[in-house]
Design a protein around this motif. Structure first.
Motif, PDB file in Angstrom:
ATOM      1  N   UNK A   6      60.189  21.436  38.422  1.00 20.49           N
ATOM      2  CA  UNK A   6      59.234  20.521  37.775  1.00 20.49           C
ATOM      3  C   UNK A   6      57.817  20.656  38.310  1.00 20.49           C
ATOM      4  N   UNK A   7      57.454  21.853  38.809  1.00 21.19           N
ATOM      5  CA  UNK A   7      56.120  22.053  39.395  1.00 21.19           C
ATOM      6  C   UNK A   7      55.067  22.234  38.301  1.00 21.19           C
ATOM      7  N   UNK A   8      53.932  21.535  38.393  1.00 18.14           N
ATOM      8  CA  UNK A   8      52.813  21.841  37.500  1.00 18.14           C
ATOM      9  C   UNK A   8      52.373  23.294  37.707  1.00 18.14           C
ATOM     10  N   UNK A   9      51.849  23.919  36.638  1.00 16.34           N
ATOM     11  CA  UNK A   9      51.464  25.332  36.723  1.00 16.34           C
ATOM     12  C   UNK A   9      50.040  25.570  36.224  1.00 16.34           C
ATOM     13  N   UNK A  10      49.333  26.416  36.947  1.00 16.99           N
ATOM     14  CA  UNK A  10      48.012  26.894  36.540  1.00 16.99           C
ATOM     15  C   UNK A  10      48.126  28.419  36.512  1.00 16.99           C
ATOM     16  N   UNK A  11      47.577  29.063  35.496  1.00 16.45           N
ATOM     17  CA  UNK A  11      47.712  30.521  35.364  1.00 16.45           C
ATOM     18  C   UNK A  11      46.374  31.174  35.697  1.00 16.45           C
ATOM     19  N   UNK A  12      46.421  32.217  36.524  1.00 22.88           N
ATOM     20  CA  UNK A  12      45.199  32.960  36.866  1.00 22.88           C
ATOM     21  C   UNK A  12      45.370  34.406  36.411  1.00 22.88           C
ATOM     22  N   UNK A  13      44.490  34.837  35.516  1.00 22.64           N
ATOM     23  CA  UNK A  13      44.477  36.246  35.092  1.00 22.64           C
ATOM     24  C   UNK A  13      43.570  36.981  36.082  1.00 22.64           C
ATOM     25  N   UNK A  14      44.191  37.697  37.015  1.00 22.64           N
ATOM     26  CA  UNK A  14      43.460  38.343  38.107  1.00 22.64           C
ATOM     27  C   UNK A  14      43.208  39.823  37.789  1.00 22.64           C
ATOM     28  N   UNK A  15      42.391  40.443  38.595  1.00 24.12           N
ATOM     29  CA  UNK A  15      42.053  41.869  38.492  1.00 24.12           C
ATOM     30  C   UNK A  15      41.319  42.163  37.172  1.00 24.12           C
ATOM     31  N   UNK A  16      40.419  41.238  36.794  1.00 22.83           N
ATOM     32  CA  UNK A  16      39.634  41.421  35.573  1.00 22.83           C
ATOM     33  C   UNK A  16      38.685  42.621  35.672  1.00 22.83           C
ATOM     34  N   UNK A  17      38.510  43.150  36.910  1.00 24.60           N
ATOM     35  CA  UNK A  17      37.629  44.307  37.081  1.00 24.60           C
ATOM     36  C   UNK A  17      38.359  45.622  36.836  1.00 24.60           C
ATOM     37  N   UNK A  18      39.685  45.561  36.531  1.00 27.40           N
ATOM     38  CA  UNK A  18      40.448  46.802  36.320  1.00 27.40           C
ATOM     39  C   UNK A  18      40.080  47.465  34.992  1.00 27.40           C
ATOM     40  N   UNK A  19      40.215  48.767  34.966  1.00 29.58           N
ATOM     41  CA  UNK A  19      40.025  49.484  33.703  1.00 29.58           C
ATOM     42  C   UNK A  19      41.096  49.025  32.718  1.00 29.58           C
ATOM     43  N   UNK A  20      40.706  48.816  31.466  1.00 27.55           N
ATOM     44  CA  UNK A  20      41.594  48.333  30.391  1.00 27.55           C
ATOM     45  C   UNK A  20      41.981  46.860  30.526  1.00 27.55           C
ATOM     46  N   UNK A  21      41.303  46.108  31.421  1.00 23.19           N
ATOM     47  CA  UNK A  21      41.563  44.662  31.499  1.00 23.19           C
ATOM     48  C   UNK A  21      41.220  44.031  30.159  1.00 23.19           C
TER      49      UNK A  21
END
Length: 687
Positions: free
Chosen positions: A126-141
């Motif tokens: 029952x844990x609240x969740x936050x999503x982080x899209x990381x590595x936005x500096x990668x090629x093809x991000x």
């Protein structure tokens, strides 16, 4: 670090697939908060949370690690966890100590197998969740395609809180959709939303506001009445929606470039739940609440061995205040524990503190009785928190000590490893006598063996365990044997006639006697039984235990001078061997019940593979995108199934294994086992 009130604490577990940048994100957060002055990296092997030698060698996390930091008058306890499937027990431990799961996703790959597994753990707790899209500096991000994939998996509750400014090499900042402001660069300098992003930002902001107001009736009425919604109102309702799993906000970062990290910390600090926001834990008539004035209740969520301090117990305080140099009652073990110095742990470093208030996390050294999952509290109000549930081990190997020095230390050292790692299990197989170490995969056991050598100087080898076959008979038969030996003085003499007959599966071995007329004197009958039982235990056909049959002593003969217990014991042993050979001996093998959980797209491949392993499929049941396959399969065919399933399903399959019954081994396989046993005997004689 000062002592913070419960309302100002945030306990955050970083979870996700392997190699998505969780450790780098923890490192960046520590650096940005000023907790460390130099930014470490995985390549340089100098990050705070990956401090173990095994982690340096393998270049990925193996243990959960704590990284407390201070941000905007809040204390954030970051818990970095491994993403590799074999170390999921560490994720479960970390999740039990947290109030928020930050699910880290790669900007190129999107949600993967480990993401699903982490999500399921958070869902179950029952844990609240936050999503982080990381590595936005990668090629093809590609933020857009990752967002689509996230929504496809977890629905409309997935809502972007930010929009990235640029991608790949041009990723330079984020747009805060709630405030419609841009934050650029490592220092998060405030700026106007770039012109090319205004239309997209306004569209996503409208979606976000709709999503937020849906979770609050009062705000919804204002929204439909076209009244102005203040940012404070939106932030308050976002906080409530996140707490109750009505919203899963999505943010974007580049941990290595330090972009978006400050905004992530800000959102955790101001929108994330404090321990006081979580629902109380109800145990019987006791409500465990995050109140520092209440009686203490703390969970030991991890145990570790520190080379300098000794055994460390990681504690999450759910209620009350835990103070240094005090006593707590272990409700699981019914034992008193004396607490010495309390520490805050950051990676491998410890910082002494005087107390841990409700909601906080710390460590204590050298507890005598406490192990992972135990509850510590007051003796007057003993409370046992719900048990931590770990996956059953699925990969087993036999452990053989290398050298005489390792023999004596092996048992206690392995026991210590099992106490530290709840994903491990240690057993001695009664059928083969081997010491069996079981874990969640081959990498899990490899790491355990390396640690055993490094921490305890115990060197071992792993080998596939011998399959604990059994021997039995298929028909009734009898045999007579006379043991006669004449030496100077008293000789040896004993004759026995044994009858053997099969019994139903699971009956074990039984001994009976129906001797008449004192052919075998009563005082020698126990010796006959002993000879039968000892020979049955070591096997006759292939060296495996004889079972599911009755052996009856029906006749015999004794000598008034030369007969003794040893004579009858030896005669019984040989008579049993001859009786078994005449009674149609067969081998039995352990048949396991296997339950495999795979995405629907892999179900056909898995069923096909099981069919090559002599499996009998019982059922194939779809369960919302996942297929559950149940089957019976011989243990000999699935000793390496953890590796097989991983390669078949790209790591997305899980399975459970339990002993169901013993079944007959096909003749051609039985012959191979018998031949292998004969070769072993010949090799032993040659030595």
């Amino acid at each position: 670090m000062k002592v913070y009130p419960t309302e100002a604490i945030r306990n955050v577990v970083l979870v996700g697939h392997g190699s998505v940048g969780k450790t780098s994100l923890a490192e960046a957060a520590l650096y940005e908060s000023g907790a460390i002055t130099r930014l470490g990296s995985i390549q340089d092997q100098n990050t705070v949370t990956d401090y173990d030698e095994d982690e340096h060698r393998r270049k990925f996390s193996l243990n959960l690690a704590l990284a407390p930091l201070e941000w905007e008058e809040r204390k954030i306890n970051l818990i970095d966890t491994p993403g590799y499937a074999d170390f999921v027990s560490e994720v479960i431990c970390g999740a039990h100590a947290a109030d928020l799961a930050v699910v880290v996703v790669d900007a190129v790959s999107g949600p993967e197998v480990g993401t699903d597994r982490a999500w399921q753990i958070a869902e179950r707790l029952g844990l609240p969740r936050m999503i982080v899209v990381n590595r936005m500096d990668r090629e093809n991000a590609d933020f857009g395609s990752v967002l689509s994939a996230l929504r496809e998996r977890w629905g409309h509750r997935v809502m972007p809180l930010q929009l990235p400014i640029g991608a790949h090499e041009s990723f330079r900042g984020v747009v805060d959709l709630l405030h419609m402001r841009a934050y650029v660069g490592e220092q998060a300098e405030e700026a106007d939303v770039p012109g090319e992003l205004v239309a997209e930002a306004e569209r996503l902001r409208a979606e976000l506001i709709e999503g937020i107001v849906e979770t609050d009736e009062e705000l919804m009425n204002k929204y439909f009445a076209d009244e102005e919604l203040t940012e404070d109102e939106l932030r308050r309702v976002l906080h409530g929606g996140l707490d109750h799993n009505l919203i899963f906000p999505v943010l974007c970062t580049s941990a290595t470039k330090l972009i978006g990290v400050r905004e992530l910390l800000h959102n955790v600090a101001f929108s994330g739940p404090s321990p006081a926001d979580r629902e109380p834990i109800v145990i019987g008539d006791v409500k465990v609440m995050a109140d520092s004035a209440a009686p203490p209740v703390a969970l030991a969520f991890k145990t570790a061995a520190d080379p300098f301090v000794g055994r460390l117990t990681y504690l999450r305080v759910f209620s009350g205040t835990v103070t240094a140099d005090s006593h707590l009652w272990n409700a699981n073990k019914q034992a008193d524990e004396r607490l010495g110095t309390l520490y805050l742990q950051r990676g491998k470093e410890q910082f002494p503190v005087t107390e841990l208030r409700a909601g906080d996390i710390g460590v204590v050294a050298k507890l005598s009785h406490t192990s992972t999952g135990d509850t510590l509290g007051s003796r007057e109000r003993p409370v046992v928190l719900p048990a931590m549930q770990f996956p059953a081990p699925v990969f087993s190997m036999a452990v053989h000590p290398v050298g005489k020095a390792a023999v004596d230390k092996l048992g206690p050292s392995l026991q210590r490893m099992v106490e530290e790692d709840p994903g491990l299990r240690l057993d001695r197989d009664p059928g083969t006598g081997e010491l069996i170490l079981s874990g969640l995969g081959d990498a899990h056991l490899d790491v355990t063996v390396e640690r055993l050598k490094r921490k305890f100087n115990v060197e071992v080898e792993l080998a596939l365990p011998r399959v604990p076959y059994r021997e039995t008979v298929t028909k009734k038969a009898s045999a007579e044997y006379t043991h006669k030996k004449q030496t100077g003085g008293h000789g040896q003499y004993g004759r026995v006639t044994l009858e053997i007959e099969p019994l139903p599966r699971g009956s074990g071995i039984r001994f009976a006697e129906r001797v008449v007329g004192g052919a075998v004197p009563k005082e020698f009958i126990p010796a006959v039984e002993k000879g039968v039982m000892e020979t049955a235990a070591t096997g006759i056909v292939a060296g495996y235990e004889l079972t599911d049959c009755q052996v009856t002593l029906v006749d015999g003969k004794h000598h008034p001078v030369d007969s003794n217990e040893m004579s009858f014991k030896l005669a019984a042993s040989q008579a049993l061997k001859e009786a078994v050979q005449a009674a149609g001996p067969i081998l039995l093998e352990p048949i396991m019940l296997i339950r495999v959980y795979v995405p629907e797209s892999f179900a056909g491949d898995v069923v096909g593979d099981l069919n090559t392993k002599r499996a009998r499929i019982h059922g194939i049941t779809p369960e919302g995108g996942t297929t559950v396959i149940e089957a019976e399969v011989p243990l000999a065919e699935v000793q390496r199934y953890a590796s097989d399933l991983r390669s078949l399903t790209q790591g997305r399959g899980l399975f459970e294994l339990s002993l169901d019954h013993y079944g007959e081994v096909p003749a051609h396989i039985a012959q191979q086992v018998i031949d292998a046993h004969k070769k072993e005997l010949e090799a032993a004689h040659a030595r």
